[in-house]
Design a protein around this motif. Structure first.
Motif, PDB file in Angstrom:
ATOM      1  N   THR A  34      45.446  62.739   2.470  1.00 32.34           N
ATOM      2  CA  THR A  34      45.840  61.962   3.488  1.00 32.34           C
ATOM      3  C   THR A  34      44.462  63.049   4.144  1.00 32.34           C
ATOM      4  OG1 THR A  34      48.281  62.094   4.195  1.00 32.34           O
ATOM      5  CG2 THR A  34      46.536  62.554   5.983  1.00 32.34           C
ATOM      6  N   ALA A  66      43.434  57.529   6.674  1.00 26.94           N
ATOM      7  CA  ALA A  66      44.676  58.018   5.948  1.00 26.94           C
ATOM      8  C   ALA A  66      45.998  57.837   5.645  1.00 26.94           C
ATOM      9  CB  ALA A  66      44.839  59.445   6.969  1.00 26.94           C
ATOM     10  N   VAL A  67      46.247  56.686   6.358  1.00 22.99           N
ATOM     11  CA  VAL A  67      47.143  56.356   6.103  1.00 22.99           C
ATOM     12  C   VAL A  67      47.032  55.297   4.766  1.00 22.99           C
ATOM     13  CG1 VAL A  67      48.945  54.304   6.964  1.00 22.99           C
ATOM     14  CG2 VAL A  67      47.925  55.880   8.554  1.00 22.99           C
ATOM     15  N   SER A  70      47.372  57.513   1.497  1.00 24.61           N
ATOM     16  CA  SER A  70      48.149  58.475   1.399  1.00 24.61           C
ATOM     17  C   SER A  70      49.033  57.168   0.689  1.00 24.61           C
ATOM     18  CB  SER A  70      48.446  59.272   2.497  1.00 24.61           C
ATOM     19  OG  SER A  70      48.954  58.608   3.542  1.00 24.61           O
ATOM     20  N   SER A  71      50.025  56.658   1.633  1.00 22.64           N
ATOM     21  CA  SER A  71      50.006  55.474   1.034  1.00 22.64           C
ATOM     22  C   SER A  71      50.682  55.450  -0.055  1.00 22.64           C
ATOM     23  CB  SER A  71      50.639  54.722   2.104  1.00 22.64           C
ATOM     24  OG  SER A  71      50.014  53.492   2.270  1.00 22.64           O
TER      25      SER A  71
END
Length: 94
Positions: A34, A66-67, A70-71
């Motif tokens: 993230t 970040a989304v 990280s996912s």
């Protein structure tokens, strides 16, 4: 959900009991990525817009980075980590 079995990378054995469970490994990887994704996309925003950058625009790019990073990293850990094989999840993950 691990793809290791389909690629022939898995022997189907249980991991050691002192290894990290899959859920904790995914959570830690996503948390680290993230920060890296936010910083990376913020730099890309600065390079793309140059002097026309605004604070809301850079925050939006950082949030999307970040989304997405990280996912994606959590999904890759889930798919390719030996800790996330079904027999290890059944034995060690709560």
């Amino acid at each position: 959900m691990s793809l290791r079995h389909y690629f022939g990378w898995s022997e189907g054995e249980l991991m050691r009991s002192d290894c990290k469970p899959c859920s904790r490994l995914m959570r830690q990887t996503a948390g680290i990525c993230t920060v890296g994704g936010a910083l990376g996309f913020w730099v890309l925003c600065r390079l793309h817009y140059g002097p026309r950058i605004t604070v809301p625009r850079s925050l939006r790019w950082a949030a999307c980075g970040a989304v997405s990073v990280s996912s994606t990293s959590a999904l890759l850990v889930c798919l390719f980590s030996p800790e996330c094989e079904p027999q290890n999840i059944a034995a060690y993950d709560k």
